[in-house]
Design a protein around this motif. Structure first.
Motif, PDB file in Angstrom:
ATOM      1  N   ILE A 212       0.880  -1.169   0.000  1.00 24.83           N
ATOM      2  CA  ILE A 212       0.000   0.000   0.000  1.00 24.83           C
ATOM      3  C   ILE A 212       0.915   1.216   0.000  1.00 24.83           C
ATOM      4  O   ILE A 212       1.804   1.332   0.856  1.00 24.83           O
ATOM      5  N   GLU A 213       0.705   2.115  -0.971  1.00 25.69           N
ATOM      6  CA  GLU A 213       1.561   3.297  -1.104  1.00 25.69           C
ATOM      7  C   GLU A 213       0.857   4.528  -0.537  1.00 25.69           C
ATOM      8  O   GLU A 213      -0.276   4.828  -0.914  1.00 25.69           O
ATOM      9  N   GLN A 214       1.556   5.218   0.357  1.00 26.57           N
ATOM     10  CA  GLN A 214       1.179   6.543   0.884  1.00 26.57           C
ATOM     11  C   GLN A 214      -0.315   6.722   1.158  1.00 26.57           C
ATOM     12  O   GLN A 214      -0.965   7.565   0.537  1.00 26.57           O
ATOM     13  N   PRO A 215      -0.858   5.966   2.148  1.00 19.57           N
ATOM     14  CA  PRO A 215      -2.265   6.183   2.468  1.00 19.57           C
ATOM     15  C   PRO A 215      -2.537   7.539   3.116  1.00 19.57           C
ATOM     16  O   PRO A 215      -3.588   8.138   2.881  1.00 19.57           O
ATOM     17  N   PHE A 216      -1.592   8.042   3.955  1.00 11.49           N
ATOM     18  CA  PHE A 216      -1.849   9.243   4.762  1.00 11.49           C
ATOM     19  C   PHE A 216      -0.965  10.407   4.317  1.00 11.49           C
ATOM     20  O   PHE A 216      -0.045  10.245   3.511  1.00 11.49           O
ATOM     21  N   THR A 232      -0.695  -6.801   7.504  1.00 11.29           N
ATOM     22  CA  THR A 232       0.355  -7.687   6.993  1.00 11.29           C
ATOM     23  C   THR A 232       0.867  -7.197   5.643  1.00 11.29           C
ATOM     24  O   THR A 232       1.933  -7.614   5.184  1.00 11.29           O
ATOM     25  N   THR A 233       0.127  -6.314   4.978  1.00 11.89           N
ATOM     26  CA  THR A 233       0.562  -5.775   3.680  1.00 11.89           C
ATOM     27  C   THR A 233       1.684  -4.757   3.917  1.00 11.89           C
ATOM     28  O   THR A 233       1.517  -3.852   4.733  1.00 11.89           O
ATOM     29  N   PRO A 234       2.810  -4.865   3.212  1.00 15.14           N
ATOM     30  CA  PRO A 234       3.893  -3.887   3.407  1.00 15.14           C
ATOM     31  C   PRO A 234       3.446  -2.476   3.032  1.00 15.14           C
ATOM     32  O   PRO A 234       2.667  -2.293   2.095  1.00 15.14           O
ATOM     33  N   LEU A 235       3.964  -1.502   3.767  1.00 11.83           N
ATOM     34  CA  LEU A 235       3.682  -0.100   3.442  1.00 11.83           C
ATOM     35  C   LEU A 235       4.844   0.488   2.661  1.00 11.83           C
ATOM     36  O   LEU A 235       6.015   0.216   2.946  1.00 11.83           O
ATOM     37  N   CYS A 236       4.498   1.323   1.685  1.00 14.01           N
ATOM     38  CA  CYS A 236       5.496   2.032   0.877  1.00 14.01           C
ATOM     39  C   CYS A 236       5.198   3.521   0.994  1.00 14.01           C
ATOM     40  O   CYS A 236       4.034   3.919   0.990  1.00 14.01           O
ATOM     41  N   LEU A 237       6.243   4.351   1.095  1.00 15.51           N
ATOM     42  CA  LEU A 237       6.019   5.802   1.120  1.00 15.51           C
ATOM     43  C   LEU A 237       6.505   6.445  -0.171  1.00 15.51           C
ATOM     44  O   LEU A 237       7.514   6.055  -0.752  1.00 15.51           O
ATOM     45  N   ASP A 238       5.739   7.442  -0.611  1.00 11.87           N
ATOM     46  CA  ASP A 238       6.072   8.236  -1.792  1.00 11.87           C
ATOM     47  C   ASP A 238       6.222   9.693  -1.332  1.00 11.87           C
ATOM     48  O   ASP A 238       7.338  10.153  -1.040  1.00 11.87           O
ATOM     49  N   GLU A 239       5.099  10.399  -1.164  1.00 13.47           N
ATOM     50  CA  GLU A 239       5.118  11.833  -0.853  1.00 13.47           C
ATOM     51  C   GLU A 239       5.911  12.183   0.413  1.00 13.47           C
ATOM     52  O   GLU A 239       6.419  13.304   0.532  1.00 13.47           O
ATOM     53  N   SER A 240       6.022  11.251   1.378  1.00 11.80           N
ATOM     54  CA  SER A 240       6.732  11.550   2.635  1.00 11.80           C
ATOM     55  C   SER A 240       8.242  11.627   2.462  1.00 11.80           C
ATOM     56  O   SER A 240       8.931  12.161   3.337  1.00 11.80           O
ATOM     57  N   VAL A 259      10.456   1.720  -0.250  1.00  9.47           N
ATOM     58  CA  VAL A 259      10.506   3.144  -0.610  1.00  9.47           C
ATOM     59  C   VAL A 259      10.325   3.304  -2.126  1.00  9.47           C
ATOM     60  O   VAL A 259      10.988   2.638  -2.921  1.00  9.47           O
ATOM     61  N   ASN A 260       9.396   4.194  -2.485  1.00  5.60           N
ATOM     62  CA  ASN A 260       9.227   4.622  -3.871  1.00  5.60           C
ATOM     63  C   ASN A 260      10.225   5.750  -4.093  1.00  5.60           C
ATOM     64  O   ASN A 260      10.220   6.738  -3.355  1.00  5.60           O
ATOM     65  N   ILE A 261      11.105   5.602  -5.078  1.00  6.27           N
ATOM     66  CA  ILE A 261      12.091   6.654  -5.374  1.00  6.27           C
ATOM     67  C   ILE A 261      11.692   7.353  -6.665  1.00  6.27           C
ATOM     68  O   ILE A 261      11.548   6.714  -7.712  1.00  6.27           O
ATOM     69  N   LYS A 262      11.475   8.675  -6.559  1.00 10.09           N
ATOM     70  CA  LYS A 262      11.163   9.492  -7.732  1.00 10.09           C
ATOM     71  C   LYS A 262      12.204  10.584  -7.865  1.00 10.09           C
ATOM     72  O   LYS A 262      12.467  11.314  -6.899  1.00 10.09           O
ATOM     73  N   VAL A 263      12.739  10.712  -9.053  1.00  9.35           N
ATOM     74  CA  VAL A 263      13.788  11.696  -9.335  1.00  9.35           C
ATOM     75  C   VAL A 263      13.323  13.110  -8.960  1.00  9.35           C
ATOM     76  O   VAL A 263      14.026  13.850  -8.265  1.00  9.35           O
ATOM     77  N   GLY A 264      12.136  13.495  -9.392  1.00  6.80           N
ATOM     78  CA  GLY A 264      11.660  14.858  -9.178  1.00  6.80           C
ATOM     79  C   GLY A 264      11.319  15.142  -7.723  1.00  6.80           C
ATOM     80  O   GLY A 264      11.403  16.281  -7.280  1.00  6.80           O
TER      81      GLY A 264
END
Ligand code: OSB
Ligand code: MG
Length: 382
Positions: A212-216, A232-240, A259-264
């Motif tokens: 699950i990516e960036q719920p909050f 039990t589902t792994p959490l992934c962060l984007d905006e944080s 971790v979601n890695i975005k260049v920008g």
């Protein structure tokens, strides 16, 4: 190397289908390219900011102003310019990471084209093709969603990310999971939920999601940690995650496992590599996110995703998932992979005809702030 001229190229690119997330819908991508001319040749970069400050604080016009007034002057003043000098030279400007990333990308492209090296090689890439998935926006009906997912699966994508938001979560997931029992599936909420949704988000465990990516909201690290403990589902962060430091703090708090890695979002490919390295050192898996880039930004993303720590499929789909006509040669799907460009720099050529056909608007940034060359010493004249 030194800058001789910089221009910003802004172009409205119609998407092949609208892209709806918890923060709004886009029909057209407001694209901002950075074009540098240096004493060793030209380079191109892409600023991933969107037209509106809805994903994060940055937006296209703010990025243009910051580039014109502060970032380009700071980098233009450097006599010994290289990609690695852009971050330090622009550190005084807070935030505006997508603008900085676009400028750094253009400088790196020019530098590497001049030396004949591909960006992937320069960054330490180890693959010649990367595994990719597709990010599917919110659709008018659940049937539309299942139909869209079926189309992407038929194209070859073997990992699908669904955008979710309050009111668009359990029902679409149930339908997609029923239609594709074995599909690698994950969701992205773009910070659309609040603490009262904890039970609902825990209940998504039944859909066997990759993550699950960036719920909050970005600053809600403790809330993400609470969800991580309960589900039990792994959490992934984007905006944080705005930097390597942010990622290490979030990992220390147990706020994410991926971790979601975005260049920008992190200020450029070089910080993205540092973030990748820090996660690899801790055994934390990362993957490369996307921001609906043209072939220019996509080329940088593909090069980045060729590094060994990128173990989940990237949000880097083929050009035809976004555009009728891209502004570089298109990236195409081969099986469920995309080939890493081998040519120097980004390894793509910008199609000036496509830019002109799309009505691109070009703004020249004068480098007049630079001191004029020293006049010859009067005493040495005959
Ligand atoms: O949150 O990952 C996101 C697009 C724009 C802004 C934010 C996001 C996205 C995507 C699309 O999910 C990824 C892509 O295909 O470029
Ligand atoms: Mg996201």
């Amino acid at each position: 190397m030194r800058l001789e001229h910089v221009e910003l190229v802004r172009v409205a690119m119609p998407l092949v289908r609208p892209f709806r997330t918890s923060f709004g819908v886009q029909h057209t991508r407001d694209v901002l390219l950075v074009h540098v001319l240096t004493d060793v040749g030209e380079g191109w970069g892409e600023c991933a900011a969107h037209a509106e400050p809805f994903y994060n604080e940055e937006f296209t016009e703010s990025a243009m102003i910051v580039l014109q007034r502060w970032l380009v002057p700071a980098v233009g003043a450097l006599e010994d310019l290289g990609g690695e000098a852009v971050g330090p030279a622009t550190l005084v400007v807070k935030g505006y990471r997508a603008a900085k990333a676009g400028l750094e990308m253009a400088v790196l492209d020019a530098q590497l084209r001049a030396t004949g090296m591909a960006l992937a090689q320069h960054l330490g890439g180890t693959r010649d093709a990367i595994d990719v998935g597709v990010s599917v926006g919110i659709t008018p009906t659940v049937d539309d969603l299942v139909e869209q997912v079926a189309g992407y699966v038929a194209d070859g994508y073997r990992r699908v990310k669904l955008k979710i938001m309050p009111g668009w979560d359990v029902a679409p997931l149930r339908a997609v999971r029923a239609a594709f029992p074995d599909l690698a599936l994950q969701v992205d909420a773009n910070a659309g939920y609040t603490a009262d949704a904890l039970d609902l988000l825990v209940s998504l465990d039944e859909f066997r999601l990759l993550m699950i990516e960036q719920p909050f909201a970005p600053e809600e690290l403790a809330l993400h940690a609470e969800l991580a403990r309960r589900s039990t589902t792994p959490l992934c962060l984007d905006e944080s995650i705005l930097s390597t430091t942010h990622a290490l703090m979030a990992l220390d708090m147990g706020a994410c496992a991926i971790v979601n890695i975005k260049v920008g979002r992190v200020g450029g490919v070089l910080e993205a590599v540092r973030l990748h390295d820090a996660c690899a050192a801790r055994g934390v898996p990362v993957w490369c996110g996307g921001m609906l880039e043209t072939g220019v930004g996509r080329a940088a993303n593909v090069a980045l995703a060729s590094l060994p720590g990128f173990t989940f499929p990237a949000d880097i789909s083929a050009s035809d998932r976004y555009w009728q006509r891209d502004i570089t040669e298109p990236f195409v799907l081969r099986g469920s992979t995309i080939a890493v460009p081998r040519g120097p720099g980004l390894g793509v050529a910008v199609d000036e005809g496509a830019l002109a056909a799309l009505g691109a608007v070009r703004t020249s940034i004068p480098l007049a702030f630079r001191a004029a060359p020293e006049p010859p010493d009067a005493r040495s004249r005959p």
